[in-house]
Motif scaffolding. Structure first.
Motif, short mmCIF file in Angstrom:
data_model
loop_
_atom_site.label_atom_id
_atom_site.label_comp_id
_atom_site.label_asym_id
_atom_site.label_seq_id
_atom_site.Cartn_x
_atom_site.Cartn_y
_atom_site.Cartn_z
N ASP A 165 -35.54 91.21 -15.85
CA ASP A 165 -36.55 90.68 -16.79
C ASP A 165 -37.50 89.37 -16.34
N ARG B 287 -28.96 86.46 -24.19
CA ARG B 287 -29.76 87.40 -23.37
C ARG B 287 -29.19 88.08 -22.14
N LEU C 180 -28.89 92.17 -21.49
CA LEU C 180 -29.17 93.00 -20.41
C LEU C 180 -27.96 93.45 -19.58
N GLY D 189 -38.10 90.51 -11.43
CA GLY D 189 -38.03 91.25 -12.57
C GLY D 189 -37.63 92.91 -12.10
#
Length: 377
Positions: free
Chosen positions: A192, A220, A224, A337
């Motif tokens: 991300d 978060r 993930l 990412g």
């Protein structure tokens, strides 16, 4: 905050994230539990053991506590046997439930004990370090160390719940906070880019343990990891990307002796080394490599690796669980990412080591603790 759910082959389990969640852990205990076993270490039990036992009192179920020594060096088969000894002497049945109260060491050992006692009993994760809250408590990896390799003896075994109390982080030493933040930024690097950039913008608030900032970061990271675990529970493919920085990091831990550097410190340094190798092999830009290095420094972790000697580095990395057919496979970054797992030519690995290794040590004088009584909470 709504629970994050992890889907596995055995069904879903929730991750509850909230300030003060410790007082509501009883809500997660299976109704048919016969006995409850808290596994912790002396420091964490001294800080939070009584609060947990009080929270469980209304269930009217027998509760006893097993205290094991504190630290990575005790994450061993010898310590595991002391847990088995106590559980057997207490004649626990298959409906007993283990509650792992502590950081990653406690979570890994308690989970492995649960996976193997009577071929498997239920357990709950109650992580008390940032690293455990964002990473090791989620996903069902359980293990102990062997002198020849970290986490080489273990099992995939999922908990029935993960209960995360943000308030317990207030007693963590600053060094432990830094180590946990290494795993936080790892998620942005592999999955991300926007989250990595958010970490760059909010690093001061993260280091200062701002409650709202932490709550978002923890949630978060759990989201993930839940996505990856649900897609690849037993690390046959995608899940391996969660080990960014770990091939180098585990070599540091084994080479220096488990516990000399915290796991997150070694991983943070490994993130830099993986970024440098990614630049050589996959073209990760020099600017992005510097961004990784700068953020590792900003969270207070080392960005220069210790000099283990080239042969030792390669020997320790050869023992990594991603090695296939004698070929070391690294988690690398084509871009921030994005992550891939692949082998790397020996000459590029040697160049990476020559550029990232130095005769260094952590400056302990610069690492101030918030609570000197909570050295491994």
């Amino acid at each position: 905050m709504a629970p994050v759910h992890v889907a596995t082959s055995a069904g879903q389990y929730p991750i509850h994230i909230a300030p003060g969640r410790l007082q509501h852990v009883a809500d997660s205990v299976p109704a048919n539990a016969t006995r409850l076993v808290i596994i912790s270490n002396p420091v964490v039990d001294g800080l939070y053991g009584n609060a947990l036992r009080q929270a469980l009192a209304d269930l009217n179920k027998p509760v006893f506590t097993i205290i094991v020594p504190d630290g990575e060096s005790f994450k061993s088969l010898d310590t595991l046997n002391t847990i088995y000894d106590r559980m057997l002497s207490e004649k626990l049945d298959r409906r007993a439930v283990i509650l792992a109260l502590g950081g990653g060491v406690i979570g890994d050992m308690a989970g492995f004990a649960a996976a193997t006692y009577m071929r498997g009993i239920r357990y709950m994760q109650i992580p008390t370090t940032l690293l455990a809250q964002v990473d090791s408590s989620v996903g069902g990896k359980t293990a102990v160390n062997h002198p020849l390799g970290k986490n080489m003896i273990g099992a995939f075994y999922q908990p029935v719940s993960v209960d995360i109390d943000i308030h317990v982080l207030r007693t963590l030493p600053a060094r432990e906070v830094s180590a946990g933040l290494a795993e936080v930024i790892k998620y942005g690097l592999i999955l991300d880019r926007a989250f990595f950039e958010w970490c760059e913008s909010n690093v001061a608030q993260l280091v200062a343990l701002d409650a709202d900032t932490l709550a978002y970061a923890i949630a978060r990271c759990c989201e993930l990891k839940a996505q990856v675990v649900s897609a690849d529970e037993k690390e046959t493919g995608l899940r391996a990307i969660l080990n960014l920085g770990h091939t180098f990091g585990h070599a540091i831990e084994a080479g220096l002796g488990f516990g000399t550097w915290l796991h997150g410190e070694a991983v943070a340094c490994g993130l830099v080394q993986a970024a440098v190798l990614s630049g050589k092999l996959l073209g990760l830009s020099a600017a992005d490599i510097e961004r990784v290095r700068a953020l590792v420094r900003a969270i207070g972790c080392p960005d220069i690796a210790p000099d283990l000697g080239e042969d030792s580095w390669l020997d320790f990395m050869q023992g990594d669980k991603k090695t296939e057919g004698g070929e070391i496979r690294y988690v690398l970054l084509p871009a921030i990412g994005q992550a891939v797992v692949q082998a790397a030519p020996l000459n590029l690995v040697q160049e990476t080591l020559s550029e990232t290794v130095g005769d260094i040590a952590i400056d302990r004088s610069a690492v101030q603790t918030r609570d000197m009584t909570a050295t491994q909470a």
